[in-house]
Design a protein around this motif. Structure first.
Motif, PDB file in Angstrom:
ATOM      1  N   SER A 386      39.181 -67.052 -15.201  1.00  0.00           N
ATOM      2  CA  SER A 386      38.327 -66.596 -16.311  1.00  0.00           C
ATOM      3  C   SER A 386      39.038 -65.529 -17.148  1.00  0.00           C
ATOM      4  CB  SER A 386      37.013 -66.032 -15.757  1.00  0.00           C
ATOM      5  OG  SER A 386      36.297 -67.030 -15.063  1.00  0.00           O
ATOM      6  N   PHE A 387      39.771 -64.653 -16.493  1.00  0.00           N
ATOM      7  CA  PHE A 387      40.495 -63.605 -17.213  1.00  0.00           C
ATOM      8  C   PHE A 387      41.582 -64.189 -18.115  1.00  0.00           C
ATOM      9  CE2 PHE A 387      44.453 -61.066 -17.063  1.00  0.00           C
ATOM     10  CZ  PHE A 387      44.063 -60.002 -17.869  1.00  0.00           C
ATOM     11  N   LEU A 388      42.253 -65.238 -17.653  1.00  0.00           N
ATOM     12  CA  LEU A 388      43.389 -65.779 -18.402  1.00  0.00           C
ATOM     13  C   LEU A 388      42.959 -66.589 -19.625  1.00  0.00           C
ATOM     14  CD1 LEU A 388      45.690 -66.952 -15.455  1.00  0.00           C
ATOM     15  CD2 LEU A 388      46.024 -64.968 -16.943  1.00  0.00           C
ATOM     16  N   ASP A 399      49.718 -57.425 -14.553  1.00  0.00           N
ATOM     17  CA  ASP A 399      49.149 -56.443 -13.633  1.00  0.00           C
ATOM     18  C   ASP A 399      47.681 -56.725 -13.360  1.00  0.00           C
ATOM     19  OD1 ASP A 399      51.522 -55.113 -13.303  1.00  0.00           O
ATOM     20  OD2 ASP A 399      51.116 -53.607 -14.844  1.00  0.00           O
ATOM     21  N   GLU A 400      46.925 -56.980 -14.412  1.00  0.00           N
ATOM     22  CA  GLU A 400      45.497 -57.269 -14.226  1.00  0.00           C
ATOM     23  C   GLU A 400      45.298 -58.585 -13.480  1.00  0.00           C
ATOM     24  OE1 GLU A 400      41.438 -56.691 -14.301  1.00  0.00           O
ATOM     25  OE2 GLU A 400      43.084 -55.320 -14.722  1.00  0.00           O
ATOM     26  N   ALA A 401      46.128 -59.568 -13.782  1.00  0.00           N
ATOM     27  CA  ALA A 401      46.033 -60.848 -13.090  1.00  0.00           C
ATOM     28  C   ALA A 401      46.310 -60.682 -11.600  1.00  0.00           C
ATOM     29  CB  ALA A 401      47.008 -61.850 -13.702  1.00  0.00           C
ATOM     30  N   PHE A 431      52.058 -67.053  -8.260  1.00  0.00           N
ATOM     31  CA  PHE A 431      51.545 -66.954  -9.631  1.00  0.00           C
ATOM     32  C   PHE A 431      52.621 -66.439 -10.585  1.00  0.00           C
ATOM     33  CE2 PHE A 431      49.607 -64.501 -13.072  1.00  0.00           C
ATOM     34  CZ  PHE A 431      48.871 -65.502 -13.689  1.00  0.00           C
ATOM     35  N   PHE A 432      53.398 -65.453 -10.114  1.00  0.00           N
ATOM     36  CA  PHE A 432      54.468 -64.912 -10.962  1.00  0.00           C
ATOM     37  C   PHE A 432      55.487 -66.010 -11.284  1.00  0.00           C
ATOM     38  CE2 PHE A 432      58.550 -62.423 -11.323  1.00  0.00           C
ATOM     39  CZ  PHE A 432      58.277 -61.921 -12.587  1.00  0.00           C
ATOM     40  N   LYS A 433      55.819 -66.823 -10.298  1.00  0.00           N
ATOM     41  CA  LYS A 433      56.746 -67.925 -10.544  1.00  0.00           C
ATOM     42  C   LYS A 433      56.149 -68.926 -11.542  1.00  0.00           C
ATOM     43  CE  LYS A 433      59.496 -68.004  -6.302  1.00  0.00           C
ATOM     44  NZ  LYS A 433      59.951 -68.857  -5.157  1.00  0.00           N
ATOM     45  N   PHE A 434      54.852 -69.165 -11.426  1.00  0.00           N
ATOM     46  CA  PHE A 434      54.194 -70.077 -12.357  1.00  0.00           C
ATOM     47  C   PHE A 434      54.232 -69.512 -13.776  1.00  0.00           C
ATOM     48  CE2 PHE A 434      50.156 -71.760 -14.263  1.00  0.00           C
ATOM     49  CZ  PHE A 434      50.607 -73.065 -14.398  1.00  0.00           C
ATOM     50  N   PHE A 435      53.983 -68.231 -13.900  1.00  0.00           N
ATOM     51  CA  PHE A 435      54.061 -67.566 -15.205  1.00  0.00           C
ATOM     52  C   PHE A 435      55.457 -67.723 -15.808  1.00  0.00           C
ATOM     53  CE2 PHE A 435      55.587 -63.702 -17.313  1.00  0.00           C
ATOM     54  CZ  PHE A 435      54.764 -63.666 -18.431  1.00  0.00           C
TER      55      PHE A 435
END
Length: 499
Positions: A386-388, A399-401, A431-435
Motif C-alpha cells: 500500500s505504501f509503494l 527506509d520507510e519500506a 526487497f532491496f535486490k528487487f528494487f
C-alpha cells in the motif's frame, strides 16, 4: 578408476543414461552436472565420477577413435582430461589386467542420442517396447491393510471416484506422499493416481496467459516455459522467466521429472519455492467438483493455514492460469538455502511491480510482495504494498519500506526454523535486490538512473562454473602395489561384467 562400493552407481548411471537418451545434441558439461544433482556418493568425492561422465560432452569423436597423442615421456594423453593416462598403454598395465582387457570386445564410442537412441550398440537395454505398445487401461489394485489404489484415464472417471471416496489421496509423482507414509506414519485408505488423466496435463498458450494442468510435471513445465519465452520474448514473459529461474533450484532433476505443479500447490508447504510466485504473479487456480462445476480462485486466497488449502473433499485442482506480464511489469524470484542445489529454502519470495507514467513521472501502479518460509502460509507484505502504490521507485522510499516490511513479516524469537535474525535480514535484502533489479531494468530503457558499480552484483543471477578438481598424492614405494596409483583389479572385472 570407477571402482567403489556400488551403492550410488545405479543412480548415477541411470541419470546419465536418461540425459543421453533424451538429448538430441551432445550434452554440455553443465547439463551433465545438473542431471547428476541429487545423487550422493560417499566413496569417491565425485571428481572421478564427473570426469568419467565428462567424455559425453565431447564435440569431436575423432579424439576418441584416432590414435592417441603422446606426452614427452611416451604416455598416452587422455582426451577427456588432457593428462597422461594408462588406459591405452597395455604395456603399462599388469599382466592380469591385460589378460582381462584382451577379452573385451572393441566398441565404437557414442556420445549422444542421434536418432532415437540407435547410435548405441546392440546390447543396450532399452525400455521394453511391449510395455510402450501396451494399451493403457484403468486400474484397481488392493494392497495391505485394505488399501485401495485406482488409476482413472479420464476426468469424469476421476470425479466419479472422488464422489465415492471424498477423502481419497490424489497421487502423481509420490514425492510427497511417499515421505508422509514412510516417515510421518500417514495412512491413506484410498489413493488415486491421476498420471493418465489428460485433462490435468494441459499446457496451452491462451490470450490471457498460460494454462497449466495440475498434473503437469515440473520438468515439463520447465521445457514449456523455455519454449514460450523464446517465442514471446521478454515483454509478456517476465513471470515465466521468474518461475523458470526458480525451478532451476527446485529439488533435482529426478524429482522434477515426477513432481507436479498441482501436487506442490496442494501440499501447501510453508517453504514451497513456487507458491509465493503464483501469488505474486496474480495466478488463478481453476477447481472442479464432482458435479463438473468449475470455480476460479486467486492464488492469494487459496492457502488457508498450515498445509490447508481452499479445496473441498469433493473438489480437484484442475489447472493454473498464469497471466502475461504487461509493459513495464517486472517479476523476480528469490530463494536462500544452506546450499544451492537440493535444499529447502530458509526464506523465499516472489515479487512483482507494474510501473506506469503519470504527469511525467514513472510511478508504481500495482505491486505484490510475497514471502515464504516465514510463517505457516506464504505472507503478503500488505502495508508495504500500500505504501509503494503511487510512489516513484527511488532510493528515498527504502527506509520507510524497510520499516513496514518488518511489521508485515514479523518473526518471533522462537519461530520454527531458528536463525530469526538472519531470516529477518533476508526479507529486507530480497526487497532491496528487487528494487535494484527494477531500477536497472528501467535504466536500460532510459527511464531511470543507473546503479552504482557496488550494487551491480546484487542483480546478477548466480552462476556456478563447471566443477574441476585435481588429486595430489605422494608415491610411497613399499615393494607392492600398496600406495601406487594403479587401477584396482576389481574395476576391470566390473567393466567386463557390462559386456
Amino acid at each position: 578408476h570407477g571402482s567403489q562400493c556400488g551403492f550410488c552407481t545405479p543412480g548415477f548411471v541411470m541419470s546419465m543414461y536418461a540425459l543421453l537418451r533424451s538429448s538430441k545434441q551432445p550434452p554440455t558439461k553443465e547439463q551433465i552436472e545438473d542431471s547428476l544433482a541429487g545423487n550422493l556418493c560417499r566413496c569417491t568425492g565425485y571428481r572421478p565420477i564427473i570426469d568419467a561422465f565428462g567424455v559425453f560432452a565431447k564435440t569431436d569423436d575423432s579424439l576418441y577413435t584416432a590414435s592417441p597423442s603422446e606426452s614427452a615421456n611416451g604416455k598416452a594423453i587422455c582426451p577427456s582430461t588432457g593428462k597422461p593416462c594408462l588406459c591405452r598403454n597395455e604395456t603399462d598395465v599388469n599382466g592380469n589386467e591385460s589378460s582381462l582387457l584382451s577379452s573385451v570386445k572393441t566398441y565404437l564410442p557414442s556420445s549422444y542420442n542421434e536418432i532415437d537412441g540407435n547410435a548405441y550398440n546392440e546390447k543396450e537395454l532399452i525400455f521394453p517396447p511391449e510395455l510402450q505398445l501396451r494399451k493403457i487401461m484403468p486400474l484397481r489394485l488392493n494392497g495391505f491393510n485394505g488399501v485401495r489404489w485406482y488409476r482413472p484415464l479420464k476426468l469424469d472417471q476421476l470425479l466419479q471416484l472422488k464422489s465415492c471416496y471424498p477423502e481419497a489421496k490424489l497421487i502423481i509423482g509420490n514425492s510427497e506422499v511417499g515421505v508422509e507414509t514412510e516417515f510421518k506414519n500417514a495412512q491413506y485408505g484410498v489413493m488415486i493416481s491421476v498420471t493418465h488423466v489428460p485433462e490435468l496435463h494441459t499446457l496451452k498458450v491462451e490470450e490471457d496467459g498460460l494454462r497449466i494442468g495440475s498434473a503437469v510435471r515440473l520438468a515439463q513445465l520447465q521445457d514449456f516455459l523455455k519454449k514460450v519465452i523464446a517465442e514471446r520474448g521478454s515483454l509478456q514473459t517476465s513471470s515465466c522467466q521468474a518461475i523458470l529461474r526458480q525451478l532451476k533450484w527446485f529439488a533435482g532433476t529426478q524429482i522434477r521429472n515426477v513432481a507436479s505443479v498441482g501436487g506442490n500447490i496442494c501440499t501447501a508447504s510453508p517453504i514451497s519455492d513456487l507458491n509465493p510466485l503464483w501469488m505474486s504473479t496474480g495466478a488463478t487456480f481453476q477447481i472442479i467438483d464432482v458435479n463438473n462445476n468449475v470455480r476460479t480462485t486467486v492464488a492469494k486466497d487459496f492457502f488457508l493455514g498450515y498445509r490447508k488449502v481452499d479445496l473441498k473433499d469433493d473438489e480437484v485442482l484442475l489447472s493454473v492460469i498464469l497471466p502475461w506480464t504487461r509493459p513495464f511489469e517486472y517479476v523476480k524470484e528469490f530463494k536462500q538455502a544452506h546450499r544451492r542445489q537440493d535444499d529447502i529454502a530458509l526464506v523465499n519470495a516472489g515479487m512483482r511491480v507494474h510501473i506506469t507514467e503519470a504527469e511525467g513521472n514513472w510511478i508504481v501502479s500495482d505491486v505484490s510482495i510475497v514471502y515464504g518460509g516465514v510463517a505457516a502460509v506464504p505472507l503478503t507484505a500488505g502495508k508495504t504494498e500500500s505504501f509503494l502504490v503511487g510512489k516513484k521507485l527511488d532510493y528515498g522510499l527504502l527506509d520507510e519500506a524497510f520499516n513496514l516490511l518488518k511489521e508485515d513479516i514479523p518473526l518471533a524469537e522462537n519461530a520454527p526454523g531458528g536463525m530469526v535474525e538472519f531470516r529477518s535480514s533476508l526479507t529486507l535484502s530480497f526487497f532491496f535486490k528487487f528494487f535494484l533489479y527494477v531500477t536497472h531494468e528501467m535504466n536500460t530503457k532510459g527511464l531511470s538512473e543507473g546503479l552504482d558499480v557496488a550494487n551491480m552484483s546484487a542483480i546478477q543471477s548466480y552462476t556456478r562454473p563447471v566443477t574441476t578438481g585435481t588429486q595430489g598424492y605422494e608415491l610411497v614405494r613399499q615393494g607392492t602395489a600398496v600406495g601406487q596409483p594403479m587401477v584396482h583389479l576389481s574395476a576391470m572385472l566390473q567393466v567386463l561384467l557390462m559386456f
